[in-house]
Design a protein around this motif. Sequence first.
Motif, short mmCIF file in Angstrom:
data_model
loop_
_atom_site.label_atom_id
_atom_site.label_comp_id
_atom_site.label_asym_id
_atom_site.label_seq_id
_atom_site.Cartn_x
_atom_site.Cartn_y
_atom_site.Cartn_z
N ASP A 106 0.84 -1.21 0.00
CA ASP A 106 0.00 0.00 0.00
C ASP A 106 0.87 1.25 0.00
OD1 ASP A 106 -2.40 -1.34 -0.03
OD2 ASP A 106 -2.76 -1.17 2.12
N ASN A 107 1.90 1.26 0.84
CA ASN A 107 2.79 2.43 0.91
C ASN A 107 3.51 2.67 -0.41
OD1 ASN A 107 2.09 2.81 3.58
ND2 ASN A 107 3.94 1.88 4.41
N ALA A 108 3.98 1.59 -1.04
CA ALA A 108 4.77 1.72 -2.26
C ALA A 108 3.93 2.10 -3.47
CB ALA A 108 5.51 0.42 -2.53
N ALA A 109 2.65 1.77 -3.44
CA ALA A 109 1.80 2.01 -4.62
C ALA A 109 1.73 3.48 -5.00
CB ALA A 109 0.40 1.45 -4.37
N ALA A 110 1.96 4.36 -4.04
CA ALA A 110 1.88 5.80 -4.31
C ALA A 110 3.14 6.37 -4.94
CB ALA A 110 1.58 6.55 -3.01
N ASP A 111 4.19 5.56 -5.02
CA ASP A 111 5.50 6.04 -5.47
C ASP A 111 5.81 5.54 -6.88
OD1 ASP A 111 8.13 6.78 -5.85
OD2 ASP A 111 8.81 6.11 -3.89
N PRO A 112 5.97 6.41 -7.86
CA PRO A 112 6.25 5.98 -9.23
C PRO A 112 7.63 5.35 -9.40
CG PRO A 112 6.43 8.36 -9.05
CD PRO A 112 5.86 7.88 -7.75
N ASP A 113 8.50 5.47 -8.41
CA ASP A 113 9.84 4.91 -8.51
C ASP A 113 9.92 3.45 -8.07
OD1 ASP A 113 10.94 7.27 -9.47
OD2 ASP A 113 11.30 8.04 -7.45
N THR A 114 8.82 2.89 -7.57
CA THR A 114 8.84 1.53 -7.06
C THR A 114 8.49 0.53 -8.16
OG1 THR A 114 6.53 1.65 -6.35
CG2 THR A 114 8.21 2.28 -4.75
N LEU A 115 8.83 -0.74 -7.90
CA LEU A 115 8.57 -1.79 -8.88
C LEU A 115 7.09 -2.07 -9.02
CD1 LEU A 115 9.93 -3.94 -10.72
CD2 LEU A 115 9.88 -5.50 -8.76
N PHE A 116 6.35 -1.98 -7.91
CA PHE A 116 4.92 -2.30 -7.91
C PHE A 116 4.10 -1.02 -7.80
CE2 PHE A 116 7.09 -5.88 -5.72
CZ PHE A 116 6.87 -6.86 -6.68
N ASP A 117 3.06 -0.94 -8.60
CA ASP A 117 2.19 0.24 -8.54
C ASP A 117 0.77 -0.12 -8.09
OD1 ASP A 117 1.25 -1.12 -10.73
OD2 ASP A 117 1.65 0.49 -12.19
N ASP A 118 0.62 -1.32 -7.52
CA ASP A 118 -0.70 -1.71 -7.04
C ASP A 118 -0.59 -2.37 -5.67
OD1 ASP A 118 0.64 -3.95 -7.88
OD2 ASP A 118 -1.06 -4.87 -8.91
N SER A 119 -1.70 -2.32 -4.95
CA SER A 119 -1.77 -2.96 -3.65
C SER A 119 -2.07 -4.44 -3.81
CB SER A 119 -2.86 -2.30 -2.80
OG SER A 119 -2.60 -0.92 -2.64
N VAL A 120 -1.93 -5.18 -2.71
CA VAL A 120 -2.30 -6.60 -2.70
C VAL A 120 -3.17 -6.86 -1.48
CG1 VAL A 120 -0.26 -7.42 -3.94
CG2 VAL A 120 -0.21 -7.26 -1.44
N THR A 121 -3.93 -7.93 -1.54
CA THR A 121 -4.76 -8.32 -0.42
C THR A 121 -4.06 -9.41 0.38
OG1 THR A 121 -5.89 -10.06 -1.66
CG2 THR A 121 -6.83 -7.83 -1.75
N ARG A 122 -4.52 -9.58 1.58
CA ARG A 122 -4.03 -10.66 2.44
C ARG A 122 -4.22 -12.01 1.73
NH1 ARG A 122 -4.51 -11.55 8.40
NH2 ARG A 122 -4.86 -13.77 8.80
N GLU A 123 -5.36 -12.20 1.10
CA GLU A 123 -5.64 -13.45 0.41
C GLU A 123 -4.67 -13.68 -0.75
OE1 GLU A 123 -8.72 -12.23 2.94
OE2 GLU A 123 -7.94 -11.13 1.19
N ALA A 124 -4.33 -12.61 -1.47
CA ALA A 124 -3.40 -12.75 -2.58
C ALA A 124 -2.00 -13.12 -2.09
CB ALA A 124 -3.35 -11.45 -3.38
N VAL A 125 -1.59 -12.53 -0.98
CA VAL A 125 -0.27 -12.86 -0.42
C VAL A 125 -0.22 -14.34 -0.03
CG1 VAL A 125 1.33 -12.43 1.47
CG2 VAL A 125 0.14 -10.51 0.39
N LEU A 126 -1.22 -14.79 0.71
CA LEU A 126 -1.22 -16.16 1.20
C LEU A 126 -1.48 -17.16 0.08
CD1 LEU A 126 -3.20 -15.57 4.51
CD2 LEU A 126 -0.73 -15.96 4.26
N GLY A 127 -2.09 -16.71 -1.01
CA GLY A 127 -2.36 -17.60 -2.13
C GLY A 127 -1.28 -17.60 -3.19
N SER A 128 -0.24 -16.78 -3.02
CA SER A 128 0.83 -16.74 -4.01
C SER A 128 1.69 -18.00 -3.91
CB SER A 128 1.69 -15.48 -3.84
OG SER A 128 2.28 -15.42 -2.56
N ARG A 129 2.53 -18.19 -4.90
CA ARG A 129 3.28 -19.45 -5.04
C ARG A 129 4.18 -19.72 -3.85
NH1 ARG A 129 8.22 -20.35 -7.69
NH2 ARG A 129 8.22 -18.24 -8.55
N PRO A 130 4.20 -20.95 -3.34
CA PRO A 130 5.13 -21.30 -2.25
C PRO A 130 6.58 -21.18 -2.72
CG PRO A 130 3.42 -22.97 -2.50
CD PRO A 130 3.33 -22.08 -3.70
#
Length: 402
Positions: free
Chosen positions: A175-199
Amino acid sequence: MTAARTAAVAGVGLLPNGTYSVPERELAVEVIHEALADAAVSLADIDGLYMPSPRPWTTQKFFSTNLLHLLGLEVDRTTEVSTGGTSGGKAFQTAVSDVRSGAVDTALVFAVERNSTIETTGPYFDYILSTFDAEFESPIGMSIPGIYAQSMQRYCYEYDVDREDLAEIVVKNRDNAAADPDTLFDDSVTREAVLGSRPIADPIRMYECPAPCDGGAALVVTSADAGGDGDRDEDDASDEPTGTESAVEVAGVGSHHAASHLLMTRDESITELPAVRKAAREASHDAGRSPDEIDVYEPYAPFPHIEAIITEELGLVDRGAGLEACLDGRTAADGEFPISPSGGCLGRGHPPMVTPLYNYVEAVRQLRGTASTPVPDADHVLTTSEHGHVNGATATVFARGE
């Protein structure tokens, strides 16, 4: 005895995290010129060059020498540091020490890295294996996420932490990084997306790992007694404060290395980070305040439980309560003690040689009031850098200039 001078960051430059197709030296030239323009100094003012040693897969060897030739730069000090993730931190602190002592007047610190040029298998994995104990650890195929997975498991066990709640630290940082154009990621993620990402390494999931990428950063470090000639192109002129007018003081520095190597510790649990604790205390003492008297914290925390543990090592909360502080909103940008308002390693992306300098640039931006996720009225920012499960660490306190 001559009193030590006050070191300050007069200018910063930053390349957005991402992928670049040009050689590292071209990235270095670009980000260096940006920092020089921001500091309102010229190449002729620079008398010290400091950098982390490039990764083994960087084509150009003798990098600093080649760069001095490209820039036509003659200096009194040239330093390349190779201490893993603390390389940028050590290079910066060496520059600060030289400015404080008067060995140099104006130091240039920079780092560039391209991880997009090498596959994570083959030569890269061989390089990672070589950092572990060659007799006992390398033969079993240890990995960096693998050792952090062990400390995550132990942390959850020792303090009865809900492993799934650790995903909220990733959510906060993205969430913090999404506001910064210099970061790799420009979108937020959900708790479910984090826990459901690849092991990756049980129990760590992909979104809980720092994403390798390309990037670069540079800082001009000078003193109140030294300054550039103010030469700037007319096209660069603006009403914004530059150079010493917007300088940010380097108020305190500290470093420590525990008597351990990755997970091969002696006395401490792998849920403790003594190097961070001791480095932060030294830097805070140098700055004339305790670690819990800082307004903003930008730690080098490559995995979510490491941010929680660092919160504890800084004395902000009790042992085992670092995650709870995040869940309660105390580590949010508008919380009691903001942790990683930039997004940190997990939100910004992570070129390890550059990450410490990204933290410094973020500290400068916070204290100038130009950060993408600002913390109002911040006067002091504490940053860290680390390597090898945080067995070695640096800490630096920055203070708003007068």
